[in-house]
Design a protein around this motif. Structure first.
Motif, short mmCIF file in Angstrom:
data_model
loop_
_atom_site.label_atom_id
_atom_site.label_comp_id
_atom_site.label_asym_id
_atom_site.label_seq_id
_atom_site.Cartn_x
_atom_site.Cartn_y
_atom_site.Cartn_z
N VAL A 83 0.82 -1.21 0.00
CA VAL A 83 0.00 0.00 0.00
C VAL A 83 0.86 1.27 0.00
O VAL A 83 0.45 2.30 -0.54
CB VAL A 83 -0.97 -0.02 1.21
CG1 VAL A 83 -0.22 0.15 2.52
CG2 VAL A 83 -2.05 1.06 1.04
N GLU A 84 2.07 1.21 0.55
CA GLU A 84 2.94 2.38 0.53
C GLU A 84 3.27 2.77 -0.91
O GLU A 84 3.28 3.96 -1.26
CB GLU A 84 4.23 2.12 1.32
CG GLU A 84 4.02 1.90 2.80
CD GLU A 84 3.58 0.48 3.14
OE1 GLU A 84 3.21 0.23 4.31
OE2 GLU A 84 3.59 -0.40 2.23
N LEU A 105 -8.57 6.88 -5.42
CA LEU A 105 -7.92 5.72 -4.80
C LEU A 105 -8.82 5.22 -3.69
O LEU A 105 -9.27 5.99 -2.84
CB LEU A 105 -6.55 6.11 -4.21
CG LEU A 105 -5.87 5.06 -3.33
CD1 LEU A 105 -5.54 3.80 -4.13
CD2 LEU A 105 -4.60 5.64 -2.68
N VAL A 106 -9.10 3.91 -3.69
CA VAL A 106 -9.89 3.28 -2.64
C VAL A 106 -9.02 2.21 -2.00
O VAL A 106 -8.61 1.26 -2.66
CB VAL A 106 -11.18 2.65 -3.19
CG1 VAL A 106 -11.96 1.98 -2.06
CG2 VAL A 106 -12.03 3.70 -3.90
N VAL A 107 -8.71 2.38 -0.72
CA VAL A 107 -7.92 1.39 0.01
C VAL A 107 -8.86 0.64 0.95
O VAL A 107 -9.50 1.26 1.81
CB VAL A 107 -6.77 2.06 0.80
CG1 VAL A 107 -6.01 1.01 1.60
CG2 VAL A 107 -5.83 2.79 -0.16
N ALA A 139 -15.16 -5.53 -4.81
CA ALA A 139 -16.33 -5.06 -5.55
C ALA A 139 -16.81 -3.70 -5.05
O ALA A 139 -17.17 -2.82 -5.85
CB ALA A 139 -17.45 -6.09 -5.47
N ASP A 140 -16.80 -3.50 -3.74
CA ASP A 140 -17.29 -2.24 -3.18
C ASP A 140 -16.40 -1.06 -3.55
O ASP A 140 -16.84 0.09 -3.50
CB ASP A 140 -17.40 -2.34 -1.65
CG ASP A 140 -18.57 -3.20 -1.21
OD1 ASP A 140 -19.44 -3.48 -2.05
OD2 ASP A 140 -18.60 -3.61 -0.03
N GLY A 141 -15.15 -1.33 -3.90
CA GLY A 141 -14.27 -0.26 -4.33
C GLY A 141 -14.42 0.07 -5.81
O GLY A 141 -14.11 1.19 -6.23
#
Length: 353
Positions: free
Chosen positions: A306-307, A331-333, A342-344
């Motif tokens: 993630v970084e 961006l969705v984390v 799916a939700d992102g």
């Protein structure tokens, strides 16, 4: 007698990681974004896109002649709220790519379209249409949301889900018996001809867009592309070189090459020879601008850390700002590991498609 300057590492034990770090530090990115705006921004994209197609091997494929798609439907079956069809198209001479087409029963055409690039796995396109032959595949569908094409058709989209070369029906069982993966063999052989397996997969996606454009029951002005992991790579690069893709949503792929592909051992099919001579991953994604782009990542993803994701997105945001399209880049984390989210993906796709 000439005396060459001595490098501080001349007498150190060879360290491959240090050697790679030096390449990242010293290597020029010919198309690295440098703050261009307006006409200069468009010129940057145009020149970069030409060179990226060459590195992907698309010029080599095209020079050999592009045959007619000659689409053939081989199966059709009702599956609850949608119809699943199996098709093949000829994407280049000597190769027919199989794909599933899912169309919703309760939506009138022309359908908006979602192209789905599956991740790296032996099940290929079967997984993304919800077909599981093993307990592992069922778990990937139930827990990792890998039935992406079903998710798309249930939202009212027509979904096209091809096999990626080297996987699914486009793999060779004899390779596994010899201790190889087909994608390993195909990548090495492609490189001998100035091609790459990633480039070949992207080429197949662009040919499927040709298929979409030929049909009156599809809305060719509303095409989204999403993919998981290696399929996310295909989604990113296809959207970078083909502006007919209106929305792109890679899940568990977008990062930096330095923090992911170069830092973690991946299958050979993730490597694109020469790409870092052109740009980092944020530069490649910048070719999508100003079209809508969402990167979806897992906070605990160990192979696309993630970084690196956040650093790459920070740089990509600068490119979208230069394109006056900051609101189209997200961006969705999510709180999880290496999986499809799916939700992102779908709220963003629904909003922009």
């Amino acid at each position: 007698m000439d005396h060459q300057p001595r490098d501080e590492t001349d007498h150190q034990q060879f360290d491959p990681a240090r050697w790679t770090a030096r390449l990242f530090r010293d290597h020029e990115r010919r198309h690295g974004f440098d703050g261009q705006t307006g006409e200069a921004f468009r010129e940057w994209q145009t020149a970069f896109r030409v060179d990226l197609r060459r590195v992907l091997g698309h010029d080599t494929i095209a020079d050999a002649g592009v045959p007619d798609l000659a689409p053939e439907r081989t199966e059709r079956e009702q599956c609850g709220g949608f119809e699943r069809q199996r098709w093949t198209v000829r994407t280049e001479t000597g190769l027919r790519v199989p794909f599933y087409l899912l169309v919703p029963n309760d939506v009138e055409p022309p359908y908006p379209v979602v192209l789905v690039a599956h991740g790296h796995g032996d099940a290929g396109k079967e997984l993304v249409v919800g077909r599981a032959d093993t307990a592992e595949h069922r778990q990937q569908i139930d827990e990792d949301e890998r039935d992406v094409a079903v998710q798309a058709v249930e939202r009212g989209y027509a979904a096209l889900a091809p096999d990626m070369r080297g996987l699914g029906e486009l793999s060779n069982p004899a390779d596994e018996a010899r201790g190889y993966r087909t994608c390993h063999t195909m990548q090495l052989h492609a490189q001998l001809f100035g091609r790459s397996l990633l480039g070949d997969r992207v080429w197949d996606v662009t040919r499927l867009i040709d298929f979409v454009e030929r049909r009156n029951d599809f809305d060719a002005d509303r095409i989204a592309l999403t993919g998981h992991s290696g399929g996310g790579a295909v989604a990113l690069f296809a959207a970078a070189v083909d502006d007919r893709i209106d929305v792109v949503a890679p899940s568990s792929y977008f990062c930096t090459f330095e923090a992911s592909i170069a830092a973690v051992d991946h299958c050979e099919c993730n490597y694109l020879p020469g790409v870092l001579g052109l740009g980092e991953m944020w530069d490649v994604a910048g070719l999508v601008a100003p079209r809508p782009f969402v990167a979806v990542a897992g906070r605990r993803d160990r192979i696309f850390p993630v970084e690196g994701v956040e650093r790459s997105f920070e740089r990509l945001s600068e490119i979208y700002e230069a394109a006056n399209a900051s609101e189209r880049c997200e961006l969705v984390v999510c709180e999880g590991g290496h999986r499809y989210y799916a939700d992102g993906v779908w709220p963003f796709v629904d909003e922009h498609l």
